[in-house]
Design an enzyme around this catalytic site. Structure first.
Site, PDB file in Angstrom:
ATOM      1  N   GLN A 256       4.399  -6.995   9.492  1.00  0.00           N
ATOM      2  CA  GLN A 256       4.378  -6.984   8.233  1.00  0.00           C
ATOM      3  C   GLN A 256       4.728  -8.206   7.597  1.00  0.00           C
ATOM      4  O   GLN A 256       5.340  -9.090   8.138  1.00  0.00           O
ATOM      5  CB  GLN A 256       5.377  -5.887   7.495  1.00  0.00           C
ATOM      6  CG  GLN A 256       5.032  -4.389   8.066  1.00  0.00           C
ATOM      7  CD  GLN A 256       6.022  -3.457   7.570  1.00  0.00           C
ATOM      8  OE1 GLN A 256       6.882  -3.786   7.007  1.00  0.00           O
ATOM      9  NE2 GLN A 256       5.709  -2.085   7.645  1.00  0.00           N
ATOM     10  N   GLU A 283      -5.133   6.925  -2.647  1.00  0.00           N
ATOM     11  CA  GLU A 283      -4.598   8.094  -2.736  1.00  0.00           C
ATOM     12  C   GLU A 283      -2.708   7.710  -3.004  1.00  0.00           C
ATOM     13  O   GLU A 283      -2.384   7.226  -2.068  1.00  0.00           O
ATOM     14  CB  GLU A 283      -4.494   9.021  -1.548  1.00  0.00           C
ATOM     15  CG  GLU A 283      -3.919  10.307  -1.683  1.00  0.00           C
ATOM     16  CD  GLU A 283      -4.102  11.160  -0.754  1.00  0.00           C
ATOM     17  OE1 GLU A 283      -3.436  12.174  -0.524  1.00  0.00           O
ATOM     18  OE2 GLU A 283      -5.097  11.139   0.120  1.00  0.00           O
TER      19      GLU A 283
END
Length: 458
Positions: A256, A283
């Site tokens: 990350q 979403e």
């Protein structure tokens, strides 16, 4: 899954302890977050190593009982090791003693399987063997998948400024579909449950789901490394169209903040364009994902020539007119035509477009400090409209309690005030609180705008 029970070696001492206990204390249990540590390891040498990479789950408590606590154990410690090679896992469980303190004894195996399912391996030796027997797991998964170019153009129609940059050369993105989705996602779902807040597993039996896998090539002794993945759903749009919705996206923790999430999102944008999807939606995006998405979309829109034809007149107005002296708010939103043009060309939906529009104005008001008062005015007006509606002050529908012989809670009158009539209505006593809430929302929005603007400008 190994279990170690540390019992006392002095039976006489144990008998004395039992004699001194008159009443057993109620078992308060222990929070799962306090006694479970989870590690991500890429080799068998990293298992049990103090230098192993520890991941920070969103919340382990909701996997255990109704109150997130584990009962029936004293001195409980659980270490879970997840292989970043095959995504199998092994749990090492140790405790000093176990007894029913009034709330039963938590079934640890069942609870852990709620997270890791069939990926949880019982024996440690079997888990260690997977680092060699399944070294090529990721390579085998993507061998029959479709490889996607991660440096594809944004396909900016009518744009002479469009200059896509080459992405990292050491990664590939693969699209996995059909029957291969289920086995792959079942290996990855534990990471989703642990690291994506509020996530639920996708329905792998639905053929409309596809998984896009970001793979590092030739790392770790020739074994390909899965860096991240995204689950995308293909909706039918009547009569013959298609929409894409990004349901889940995750970059594996050690990788990350290295730009891989941006790479994956750019590939998805390119897929939406190349396959002429109606749009690409996300979403329930978390804040960090929404930030990255907005940074990408703002840059894409800055490189899209028609945007400037709509943006420039508004920017000129804001530079030459003092909005605080206007009796009526000036319309600063985008036209429907440019919203539709961006959707057709860049596959950015209206909701995301409006998020980016205010940032585009901010970037165009250079130097922003000179025009900050005007800019704050348009942001404040927009936030206020979102909170209390777009009706002018004093107009709109009102509910009034009225005396009645019937149920008071079920009796009311509604009317709509027009023009100056609305000024006769007394303002809500909470108006001061509402103003403060609006101010707080404006401050939050300005912080978001500045963060994205700084990222895009750099």
């Amino acid at each position: 899954m190994g279990t170690k029970h540390h019992s006392s070696s002095d039976p006489v001492s144990d008998q004395k302890k039992r004699r001194r206990v008159g009443f057993s204390k109620s078992d308060a249990g222990v929070e799962a977050n306090e006694c479970i540590k989870i590690y991500l390891v890429s080799s068998k040498e990293e298992v049990d190593s103090p230098d192993s990479f520890q991941i920070e789950p969103v919340d382990l408590n909701h996997f255990f009982e109704t109150d997130g606590r584990i009962y029936g154990y004293q001195g409980l410690k659980i270490s879970v090791w997840i292989s970043s090679v095959s995504f199998h896992s092994y749990a090492d469980i140790s405790f000093d003693s176990s007894s029913d303190g009034g709330k039963g004894i938590t079934d640890l195996k069942s609870s852990l399987q709620n997270i890791f399912a069939e990926n949880l391996i019982e024996k440690k030796d079997d888990f260690l063997k997977t680092f060699s027997t399944e070294c090529n797991y990721v390579k085998n998964i993507v061998s029959s998948a479709e490889v996607l170019r991660n440096n594809a153009s944004n396909s900016c129609k009518g744009n002479s400024k469009c200059h896509p940059k080459e992405e990292r050369g050491n990664v590939d993105v693969y699209r996995v579909g059909g029957t291969a989705v289920g086995p792959l996602y079942c290996r990855l779902v534990s990471l989703v449950l642990l690291l994506v807040d509020g996530s639920n597993p996708i329905d792998v039996t639905d053929p409309s789901w596809q998984i896009y896998v970001l793979v590092g090539k030739g790392q770790q002794d020739g074994c390909n490394t899965l860096l991240g993945f995204a689950a995308v759903y293909r909706f039918h749009r009547y009569p013959a169209g298609m929409r894409l919705r990004l349901g889940q996206i995750l970059i594996v923790p050690p990788y990350q903040r290295k730009g891989y999430g941006r790479t994956l999102l750019k590939v998805l944008n390119n897929v939406a364009i190349s396959e002429n999807a109606y749009d690409l939606t996300v979403e329930e995006p978390v804040d960090s994902r929404q930030h990255v998405r907005t940074c990408i979309d703002v840059q894409r829109m800055l490189d899209f020539e028609p945007i400037h034809n709509s943006l420039d007149p508004l920017v000129s107005l804001l530079k030459h007119k003092n909005l605080s002296k206007n009796s009526q708010p000036i319309r600063c939103g985008p036209s429907q035509s440019i919203i539709e043009s961006v959707r057709e060309s860049l596959k950015i939906n209206k909701r995301q477009f409006l998020q980016c529009w205010e940032i585009l104005i901010y970037l165009s008001l250079n130097p922003i400090e000179k025009y900050m008062e005007n800019y704050m005015t348009i942001v404040s007006n927009r936030v206020k409209a979102d909170v209390i509606g777009k009706e002018p002050e004093g107009s709109g529908k009102r509910l009034i309690d009225i005396p009645t012989e019937f149920d008071q809670e079920m009796s009311f009158a509604m009317f709509k005030s027009e023009g100056g009539d609305g000024t006769m209505i007394e303002k809500d006593e909470n108006q001061g609180n509402l103003d403060e809430q609006i101010k707080q929302l404006v401050d939050i929005r300005m912080k978001e705008i500045k963060l994205v603007a700084e990222k895009v400008s750099s």
